[in-house]
Scaffold this motif. Structure first.
Motif, PDB file in Angstrom:
ATOM      1  N   LEU A   3      11.368   5.962  -2.165  1.00  0.00           N
ATOM      2  CA  LEU A   3      10.466   4.730  -2.228  1.00  0.00           C
ATOM      3  C   LEU A   3      11.735   3.487  -2.659  1.00  0.00           C
ATOM      4  O   LEU A   3      11.012   2.372  -2.411  1.00  0.00           O
ATOM      5  CB  LEU A   3       9.750   4.846  -3.561  1.00  0.00           C
ATOM      6  N   LEU A   4      12.773   3.853  -3.289  1.00  0.00           N
ATOM      7  CA  LEU A   4      13.579   2.789  -3.635  1.00  0.00           C
ATOM      8  C   LEU A   4      13.860   1.805  -2.556  1.00  0.00           C
ATOM      9  O   LEU A   4      13.804   0.452  -2.743  1.00  0.00           O
ATOM     10  CB  LEU A   4      14.826   3.183  -4.262  1.00  0.00           C
TER      11      LEU A   4
ATOM     12  N   VAL B  88       0.806  -1.061  -0.081  1.00  0.00           N
ATOM     13  CA  VAL B  88      -0.218  -0.024   0.080  1.00  0.00           C
ATOM     14  C   VAL B  88       0.877   1.272  -0.210  1.00  0.00           C
ATOM     15  O   VAL B  88       0.469   2.095  -0.669  1.00  0.00           O
ATOM     16  CB  VAL B  88      -1.031   0.053   1.217  1.00  0.00           C
ATOM     17  N   LEU B  89       1.826   1.380   0.775  1.00  0.00           N
ATOM     18  CA  LEU B  89       2.830   2.431   0.931  1.00  0.00           C
ATOM     19  C   LEU B  89       3.652   2.692  -0.535  1.00  0.00           C
ATOM     20  O   LEU B  89       3.742   3.557  -1.096  1.00  0.00           O
ATOM     21  CB  LEU B  89       4.174   2.150   1.868  1.00  0.00           C
ATOM     22  N   THR B  90       3.861   1.602  -1.267  1.00  0.00           N
ATOM     23  CA  THR B  90       4.357   1.522  -2.786  1.00  0.00           C
ATOM     24  C   THR B  90       3.328   2.225  -3.573  1.00  0.00           C
ATOM     25  O   THR B  90       3.619   3.107  -4.466  1.00  0.00           O
ATOM     26  CB  THR B  90       4.687   0.061  -3.046  1.00  0.00           C
TER      27      THR B  90
ATOM     28  N   LEU C 199      -5.783  -0.667  -5.570  1.00  0.00           N
ATOM     29  CA  LEU C 199      -5.521   0.001  -6.928  1.00  0.00           C
ATOM     30  C   LEU C 199      -5.998   1.647  -6.764  1.00  0.00           C
ATOM     31  O   LEU C 199      -5.585   2.484  -7.587  1.00  0.00           O
ATOM     32  CB  LEU C 199      -6.116  -0.793  -8.078  1.00  0.00           C
ATOM     33  N   VAL C 200      -7.186   1.683  -6.277  1.00  0.00           N
ATOM     34  CA  VAL C 200      -7.845   3.075  -6.254  1.00  0.00           C
ATOM     35  C   VAL C 200      -6.939   3.692  -5.468  1.00  0.00           C
ATOM     36  O   VAL C 200      -6.920   5.122  -5.503  1.00  0.00           O
ATOM     37  CB  VAL C 200      -9.305   2.915  -5.693  1.00  0.00           C
ATOM     38  N   MET C 201      -6.105   3.297  -4.560  1.00  0.00           N
ATOM     39  CA  MET C 201      -5.537   4.157  -3.449  1.00  0.00           C
ATOM     40  C   MET C 201      -4.201   4.789  -4.371  1.00  0.00           C
ATOM     41  O   MET C 201      -3.941   5.791  -4.162  1.00  0.00           O
ATOM     42  CB  MET C 201      -4.766   3.215  -2.541  1.00  0.00           C
ATOM     43  N   PHE C 202      -3.840   4.059  -5.582  1.00  0.00           N
ATOM     44  CA  PHE C 202      -3.050   4.737  -6.325  1.00  0.00           C
ATOM     45  C   PHE C 202      -3.443   5.917  -6.915  1.00  0.00           C
ATOM     46  O   PHE C 202      -2.838   7.072  -7.170  1.00  0.00           O
ATOM     47  CB  PHE C 202      -2.667   3.501  -7.483  1.00  0.00           C
TER      48      PHE C 202
ATOM     49  N   VAL D 189       0.910   4.219  -2.632  1.00  0.00           N
ATOM     50  CA  VAL D 189       0.908   5.784  -2.233  1.00  0.00           C
ATOM     51  C   VAL D 189       2.011   6.458  -2.981  1.00  0.00           C
ATOM     52  O   VAL D 189       1.948   7.586  -3.457  1.00  0.00           O
ATOM     53  CB  VAL D 189       1.020   5.803  -0.661  1.00  0.00           C
ATOM     54  N   ALA D 190       3.345   5.859  -2.743  1.00  0.00           N
ATOM     55  CA  ALA D 190       4.407   6.656  -3.234  1.00  0.00           C
ATOM     56  C   ALA D 190       4.330   6.847  -4.771  1.00  0.00           C
ATOM     57  O   ALA D 190       4.489   7.675  -5.261  1.00  0.00           O
ATOM     58  CB  ALA D 190       5.666   5.978  -2.870  1.00  0.00           C
ATOM     59  N   LEU D 191       4.066   5.717  -5.688  1.00  0.00           N
ATOM     60  CA  LEU D 191       4.160   5.903  -6.938  1.00  0.00           C
ATOM     61  C   LEU D 191       2.990   6.760  -7.397  1.00  0.00           C
ATOM     62  O   LEU D 191       3.144   7.505  -8.382  1.00  0.00           O
ATOM     63  CB  LEU D 191       3.856   4.209  -7.344  1.00  0.00           C
ATOM     64  N   GLY D 192       1.960   6.840  -6.461  1.00  0.00           N
ATOM     65  CA  GLY D 192       1.056   7.775  -7.008  1.00  0.00           C
ATOM     66  C   GLY D 192       1.461   9.151  -6.863  1.00  0.00           C
ATOM     67  O   GLY D 192       1.078  10.260  -7.610  1.00  0.00           O
ATOM     68  N   ILE D 193       2.088   9.503  -5.610  1.00  0.00           N
ATOM     69  CA  ILE D 193       2.389  10.695  -5.498  1.00  0.00           C
ATOM     70  C   ILE D 193       3.410  11.510  -6.398  1.00  0.00           C
ATOM     71  O   ILE D 193       3.439  12.457  -6.950  1.00  0.00           O
ATOM     72  CB  ILE D 193       3.056  10.915  -3.812  1.00  0.00           C
ATOM     73  N   ILE D 194       4.205  10.325  -6.865  1.00  0.00           N
ATOM     74  CA  ILE D 194       5.430  10.790  -7.959  1.00  0.00           C
ATOM     75  C   ILE D 194       4.763  11.108  -9.126  1.00  0.00           C
ATOM     76  O   ILE D 194       5.168  11.958  -9.881  1.00  0.00           O
ATOM     77  CB  ILE D 194       6.128   9.582  -8.060  1.00  0.00           C
ATOM     78  N   PHE D 195       3.852  10.323  -9.489  1.00  0.00           N
ATOM     79  CA  PHE D 195       3.166  10.459 -10.888  1.00  0.00           C
ATOM     80  C   PHE D 195       2.294  11.680 -10.847  1.00  0.00           C
ATOM     81  O   PHE D 195       2.303  12.619 -11.993  1.00  0.00           O
ATOM     82  CB  PHE D 195       2.240   9.158 -11.295  1.00  0.00           C
TER      83      PHE D 195
END
Length: 475
Positions: free
Chosen positions: A189-190, A21-23, A145-148, A25-31
């Motif tokens: 995130l890495l 879930v944290l992944t 997925l919606v969290m993204f 979150v982070a990927l969504g924020i990045i994009f």
């Protein structure tokens, strides 16, 4: 001792899901951050680099072109190298090319950096949803997925707020800081990604059963992994043909056509016109200050964030189709509001009531999008195909999304200046109506069904057979 062991195992499972879930979150924020800050940054590098309207469109479009290339390659890479490894490589690329964008000395360097950044984003847009979907239990797949999408909107808000706060810096510095800051969440995130295991689906595709068993045990410690392994292997064994070629023949040709058309509608109904060029739309509505335009666009995204949170709360209970149809319906209504706002223009100036109507329309377009298309694009991109085709299917759908985005990025400002706001949003409204009927007619309801059972919908000519309905009870 047993109770202690079970508790420890459960804690590990919970930790695993939390990291996934944290992944997301982070990927969504990045994009999302990049989507938000480019709208503000372009107001400043336009002056600093002495760019005209066409060059601004090119800088925006080259990123989307790179995303399209990355998306086309993403499915192949995710199947070849693994979901996790590709997400890691894409995230590292994001760090590097955000920084090179920030240090660009001229238009050519900025375009190259943005293109390479786009490739990294495009690859991650394919691999990340597949990685997330295959790494969480069925009962939370939709909401994760919606969290993204939730964090994409949150990232957009951060990008806009950052643009507002940094606007006061020197002209040649502010936009560079805006673009460079995007590297920070990616770098953070890495180390999280390195702690996560590869998905069981990919491991079984590669014949690594023991590794897959370990992953499933970590994901569902209270469940016997053997039935899940047998189910995934059976689904893989039943698939025949040459992977990508299967998507162009029955029964999956129907699924391929569905995700391509749905992907085009995601963008051709106008969302990225309001996000990427939102500050310029507010300028067309009579808001002259760059800071005020950015602030209004940030308020639009805050409202959209509330809507996507609502979508996340109902998607696994209300279902995919009702959520998507509701969102598109809101977009149609909002676009008509903008037609009225621009269509009642007197001379070259809009009065206060029209500006308020225009703001409300832009806000509702984003509300409808994130509630429907924005939430469901990531879900349908991974739920429409079985394991062996999932990355390819995600790649094709998101390529269609990005092709539509490319058209918007390259030509929307020209269209807005040529035919005006009323006709521009009238065109989007008409396309949204067509999209609503398309979803109503062809979209499957995948709520509560195991990923590998969704193939039965396409194998039965676009209908759920009785066997698939019974098997969904395993969810």
């Amino acid at each position: 001792m047993m109770a202690k062991t079970e508790s420890g195992t459960g804690d590990k499972s919970q930790s695993h899901v939390q990291l996934v879930v944290l992944t997301a979150v982070a990927l969504g924020i990045i994009f999302g951050y990049d989507n938000g800050n480019i709208g503000g940054a372009q107001l400043f590098f336009e002056v600093d680099l002495d760019l005209d309207r066409s060059q601004i469109e090119l800088v925006t479009a080259v990123l989307v072109s790179g995303e399209l290339l990355g998306c086309l390659a993403g499915g192949f890479l995710a199947n070849l190298l693994g979901r996790k490894k590709v997400v890691i490589l894409a995230t590292a690329g994001y760090v590097l090319f955000c920084l090179t964008s920030a240090f660009s000395a001229n238009l050519a360097q900025l375009q190259v950096s943005r293109a390479l950044l786009g490739i990294s984003i495009g690859v991650s847009l394919v691999a990340a949803p597949v990685f997330i979907a295959e790494s969480v239990p069925i009962r939370t797949r939709g909401s994760t997925l919606v969290m993204f999408q939730v964090t994409c909107v949150a990232g957009t808000i951060l990008g806009l707020v950052g643009s507002i706060l940094l606007a006061g810096l020197d002209q040649g510095v502010n936009w560079r800081v805006m673009l460079g800051l995007a590297a920070i969440p990616a770098a953070l995130l890495l180390p999280i990604l390195l702690r996560l295991p590869e998905t069981a689906n990919w491991l079984l595709l590669k014949g690594r059963e023991e590794d897959a068993r370990a992953t499933l045990t970590r994901l569902e410690p209270d469940e016997d992994p053997e039935p899940l392994i047998a189910e995934i292997e059976a689904a893989i064994a039943e698939e025949t043909g040459g992977a990508f070629r299967e998507m162009l023949t029955r029964p999956y040709l129907r699924a391929t056509v569905f995700v391509v058309i749905l992907g085009l509608f995601v963008q051709l109904t106008g969302i990225n016109a309001t996000v990427t060029y939102g500050p310029r739309i507010f300028k067309a509505l009579g808001i002259d200050s760059a800071e005020r335009s950015l602030l209004l666009e940030a308020l639009v995204q805050v409202i959209a964030l509330i809507a996507v949170l609502a979508s996340m709360s109902v998607i696994d209970s209300l279902g995919r189709r009702p959520t998507l149809l509701t969102g598109i319906g809101i977009m149609v209504f909002a676009q008509i509001m903008l037609v009225v706002a621009f269509g009642t223009e007197v001379g070259n100036t809009l009065d206060g009531a029209q500006v308020v109507l225009g703001f409300a329309g832009l806000a509702l377009i984003n509300v409808g999008f994130v509630f429907g298309f924005g939430a469901l694009v990531w879900v349908y991109s991974v739920e429409s195909f079985p394991a062996r085709l999932r990355a390819y299917g995600s790649s094709i759908m998101l390529s269609a999304v990005l092709f539509g985005n490319l058209l918007i990025a390259r030509y929307f400002l020209f269209v807005l200046e040529t035919i005006g706001g009323a006709w521009s949003f009238g065109m989007f409204a008409a396309l949204a109506v067509v999209a609503w009927f398309f979803v109503y007619k062809f979209a499957p309801e995948t709520k509560g069904r195991p990923l590998d059972d969704i193939r039965y919908f396409w194998e039965n000519g676009g209908k759920w057979p009785e066997e698939a309905g019974a098997s969904s009870g395993r969810a």
